[in-house]
Scaffold this active site. Structure first.
Site, mmCIF file in Angstrom:
data_model
loop_
_atom_site.group_PDB
_atom_site.id
_atom_site.type_symbol
_atom_site.label_atom_id
_atom_site.label_comp_id
_atom_site.label_asym_id
_atom_site.label_seq_id
_atom_site.Cartn_x
_atom_site.Cartn_y
_atom_site.Cartn_z
ATOM 1 N N ASP A 20 0.897 -1.159 0.000
ATOM 2 C CA ASP A 20 0.000 0.000 0.000
ATOM 3 C C ASP A 20 0.934 1.208 0.000
ATOM 4 O O ASP A 20 1.428 1.614 1.052
ATOM 5 C CB ASP A 20 -0.878 -0.030 1.263
ATOM 6 C CG ASP A 20 -1.858 1.129 1.289
ATOM 7 O OD1 ASP A 20 -2.199 1.642 0.219
ATOM 8 O OD2 ASP A 20 -2.257 1.525 2.396
ATOM 9 N N GLU A 81 -1.301 -1.254 -5.152
ATOM 10 C CA GLU A 81 -2.475 -0.450 -5.482
ATOM 11 C C GLU A 81 -2.217 0.381 -6.731
ATOM 12 O O GLU A 81 -1.176 1.012 -6.858
ATOM 13 C CB GLU A 81 -2.814 0.473 -4.308
ATOM 14 C CG GLU A 81 -4.214 1.020 -4.389
ATOM 15 C CD GLU A 81 -4.534 1.914 -3.209
ATOM 16 O OE1 GLU A 81 -4.694 1.404 -2.104
ATOM 17 O OE2 GLU A 81 -4.605 3.135 -3.420
ATOM 18 N N ASP A 154 -2.468 0.726 9.944
ATOM 19 C CA ASP A 154 -2.406 0.960 8.504
ATOM 20 C C ASP A 154 -2.058 -0.295 7.717
ATOM 21 O O ASP A 154 -2.100 -0.287 6.490
ATOM 22 C CB ASP A 154 -1.353 2.037 8.188
ATOM 23 C CG ASP A 154 -1.766 3.395 8.703
ATOM 24 O OD1 ASP A 154 -2.313 4.171 7.919
ATOM 25 O OD2 ASP A 154 -1.552 3.655 9.907
#
Lengths: 214, 214
Positions: A20, A81, A154
């Site tokens: 990410d 991503e 996160d």
């Protein structure tokens, strides 16, 4: 070369390293996903640096961590991503730079990269392309069979990307980036499971994202 | 470590490796700029790959070329075009990824990176922040004292970035990225040459770009 294709760690499954991307907070997760879709968290970390640091130092942290983790865990695939310029936050350029560094680190070790939109990831793990952070964390915790949500907070997004990639086709050697966006048309050609010409919820969201990006 | 700071190749000048990032066409130039601002082209190349190639392969070409060139030419600084999401072309994300890979390659060799906006580069070499490609090529050809424009054609932008960085402060140990945008306010603090509180044309353009990026 550390990766011999197929599945290095799970006899019939897939080991995915997912990123990410970000400069301030970059989530990196390694997840084993078995052929029966069962997922096991191998390791997860969030690395990053303050925005006052030189850009070279900030990218070097991600570069070094990726090099280290890819050598240590030898994943079959990298999943990252996919971003669109339309996201247009002040940090989008840095996020893209971070993703480029992660993909290049994998390419140096012949680990192919899959790119997934946020909507695809959300749809894959929660059933809704517009799920919020809390829902994703809850589903990731459930999918992994953890007693408490993964730490750091996160980290859930990176884990979700890994699971989504495997579930979406990575387990069957599909879903890897081939330069062009993996359009629903192309995906449905390979996905006999889902019937020809039918778009799943995730594919419809993908199509919408793709349209927005044009 | 190949770079010992200061100037490895020119006794009182600076060797700059500049990158005009892109996946399809990535310009990489190495330029020596003497303390008297005289510039000499060391080498230039444009590398890239078709958009149908996997993203990993596309970034790997840039990664490998940078690794090779930085080892071979041992520049003092890397200079890269700074992008804003507002440029918002379909290729902006790939361009940002390419720039990230270039900066990380330099960081691995302890070569610091400077980021310049297109307007800054244009203003530095042509005097106008809105100069076109033809003007830039003409000025780069003149500055380098070449009989004909540098080949390949796309190479001129990378060369212009190198010259702009050196002229703009790189020769004097300034203009390196410190995480935050080098704002005109910060730049003027260091640039006694230009008088305190005065903004050059390039700095004004920079300020405008910075405002747009917010």
């Amino acid at each position: 070369m550390v990766n011999q294709g197929g599945s290095s760690q799970t006899s019939t499954g897939l080991r995915v390293c997912a990123v990410d991307p970000g400069l301030t907070r970059c989530g990196i997760a390694v997840v084993d996903i078995a052929a029966n879709r069962k997922a096991r968290l191998v390791d997860v970390v969030v690395v990053g640096s303050p925005s006052t640091d030189p850009i070279g130092d900030r990218l070097a942290i991600i570069d070094a961590t990726m090099d280290d983790w890819l050598a240590k865990y030898q994943p079959d695939h990298l999943a990252v991503e996919r971003m669109f310029a339309q996201h247009n936050t002040p940090t989008i350029m840095g996020t893209a730079q971070a993703s480029g560094v992660a993909i290049a680190a994998a390419a140096r070790k012949n680990i192919p990269a899959a790119l997934l939109t946020p909507s695809e990831v959300k749809a894959a793990v929660t059933g809704s392309g517009s799920a919020d952070k809390k829902q994703i964390t809850a589903m990731v915790t459930r999918i992994l069979g953890l007693a408490t949500p993964p730490k750091p907070a996160d980290a859930a997004d990176a884990i979700a990307i890994a699971i989504a990639h495997a579930w979406r086709g990575g387990l069957f050697g599909r879903g890897l980036d081939t330069g062009k966006l993996t359009s629903p048309a192309k995906a449905s050609k390979f996905s006999s499971r889902q019937g020809q010409g039918h778009l799943t919820a995730a594919q419809q969201l993908w199509l919408a994202a793709e349209r927005r990006a044009k």
